[in-house]
Design an enzyme around this catalytic site. Structure first.
Site, PDB file in Angstrom:
ATOM      1  N   TYR A  50       0.795  -1.229   0.000  1.00 29.00           N
ATOM      2  CA  TYR A  50       0.000   0.000   0.000  1.00 29.00           C
ATOM      3  C   TYR A  50       0.828   1.280   0.000  1.00 29.00           C
ATOM      4  O   TYR A  50       0.258   2.371   0.021  1.00 29.00           O
ATOM      5  CB  TYR A  50      -0.926   0.024   1.229  1.00 29.00           C
ATOM      6  CG  TYR A  50      -1.842  -1.168   1.346  1.00 29.00           C
ATOM      7  CD1 TYR A  50      -2.925  -1.329   0.475  1.00 29.00           C
ATOM      8  CD2 TYR A  50      -1.632  -2.139   2.326  1.00 29.00           C
ATOM      9  CE1 TYR A  50      -3.774  -2.422   0.581  1.00 29.00           C
ATOM     10  CE2 TYR A  50      -2.481  -3.232   2.440  1.00 29.00           C
ATOM     11  CZ  TYR A  50      -3.550  -3.369   1.559  1.00 29.00           C
ATOM     12  OH  TYR A  50      -4.384  -4.455   1.671  1.00 29.00           O
ATOM     13  N   ASP A 156      -1.891  -6.799  12.053  1.00 26.38           N
ATOM     14  CA  ASP A 156      -0.793  -7.174  11.150  1.00 26.38           C
ATOM     15  C   ASP A 156       0.527  -7.277  11.916  1.00 26.38           C
ATOM     16  O   ASP A 156       1.565  -6.796  11.460  1.00 26.38           O
ATOM     17  CB  ASP A 156      -0.672  -6.180   9.992  1.00 26.38           C
ATOM     18  CG  ASP A 156       0.115  -6.747   8.806  1.00 26.38           C
ATOM     19  OD1 ASP A 156       0.326  -7.978   8.746  1.00 26.38           O
ATOM     20  OD2 ASP A 156       0.530  -5.953   7.947  1.00 26.38           O
TER      21      ASP A 156
END
EC number: 2.7.11.1
Length: 353
Positions: A50, A156
């Site tokens: 990202y 994460d």
């Protein structure tokens, strides 16, 4: 399709409902854009799915910083990351967001962070001593307990998202791009975390998960570090990932978990799951890793790597485990050596002792 049994976090379940809506309603958040001209990129540090990350200089004060230029992604996701970073700013071992600016060329947002010496844990953590493993995991738990207490799941946790400045023994939990606010009873996307660190709840498509997901990921890191096996559960895809877990934790135990929450397993597992007995943690110990393994390390690991997310240790419980006694003792010693002694506060020492 039967309805899965609902679940609720054992700790910090209601923190967001006790806060004003602005705290967690990131979609209504209005970003306060800083001045892009203040930052000069120095060199590229890396790239993710990202974003691209650069070392930079803040020319207003000549200090190093890190700039994360976001790739085009939904505004909502960008707002979520910024709001979470704002909420957590100043928290123990949480990376500090310094500003948010727009890249003049691409018009994409860029996040400005404090500079941390760029050794991610991944490069370091297969070389650490027993004490260092305990030390850094304790520092990571401080960050997790803090974000959980603030109503936020990281989602994460993995070595790549833990930055270590080993010279200064400083740790920072980074990359809050998948983090989310916890609201009890809410269904969440199971397409989070990196494969080797995905909890069983994600792999069986149970959406009502909570902070305990992060504790599974931490358990995977611990196992990988003490057994020197990177990654510990090495699945080739998300289905195989659950099979790898079942080969260690057992298939009977998996079915008990599925039954408890009325979870239906994807039929794709029928041919690949097989039948496996639960393995003792001792069987992963060998001559190369035995110096990192202790009874308390295995006991601690066993309390993290549980199928049932509700049974896993919370971050706070983890910090109180005997595995960390040497760290707590040392940190207590350092605190007391830095503070004035009681005698110094009481004037002359009495000689009657």
């Amino acid at each position: 399709m039967t309805m899965a049994v609902p679940s609720r976090a054992r700790v910090y379940a209601d923190v967001n409902s006790q806060r004003p809506r602005e705290y967690w309603d990131y979609e209504s958040y209005v970003v306060d854009w800083g001045n892009q001209e203040d930052y000069q990129l120095v060199r590229k540090l890396g790239r993710g799915k990202y974003s691209e990350v650069f070392e930079a200089i803040n020319i207003t004060n000549n200090e190093k910083c890190v700039v994360k230029i976001l790739k085009p992604v939904k505004k909502k996701k960008i707002k979520r990351e910024i709001k979470i970073l704002e909420n957590l700013r100043g928290g123990t071992n949480i990376i500090t967001l310094q500003a948010v600016v727009k890249d003049p060329v691409s018009r994409t947002p860029a996040l400005i962070f404090e500079h941390v010496n760029n050794t991610d844990f991944k490069q370091l953590y297969q070389t650490l001593s027993d004490y260092d493993i305990r030390y850094y995991l304790y520092e990571l738990l401080k960050a997790l307990d803090y974000c959980h207490s603030m109503g936020i799941m990281h989602r994460d946790v993995k070595p790549h998202n833990v930055m270590i400045d080993h010279d200064h023994r400083k740790l920072r939990l980074i990359d809050w791009g998948l983090a989310e606010f916890y609201h009890p009873g809410q269904d969440y996307n199971v397409r989070v975390a990196s494969r080797y660190f995905k909890g069983p709840e994600l792999l069986v498509d149970y959406q009502m998960y909570d902070y305990s997901l992060d504790m599974w990921s931490l358990g995977c890191m611990l196992a990988s570090m003490i057994f020197r096996k990177e990654p510990f559960f090495h699945g080739h895809d998300n289905y195989d990932q659950l099979v790898r877990i079942a080969k260690v934790l057992g298939t009977e135990e998996l079915f008990e978990y599925l039954d408890k929450y009325h979870i239906e397993l994807d039929p794709r597992f029928n041919d690949i799951l097989g039948r496996h007995s639960r393995k003792r943690w001792e069987r992963f110990v060998h001559s190369e890793n035995q110096h990192l393994v202790s009874p308390e390390a295995l006991d601690f690991l066993d309390r993290l790597l549980r199928y049932d997310h509700y049974e896993r240790y919370t971050a706070r419980e983890a910090m109180d485990h005997p595995y960390f006694y040497p760290i707590v003792k040392e940190q207590g010693r350092m605190v007391s050596s830095n503070s004035p002694t009681p005698n110094a506060l009481q004037g002359p020492i009495s000689t009657t002792e």
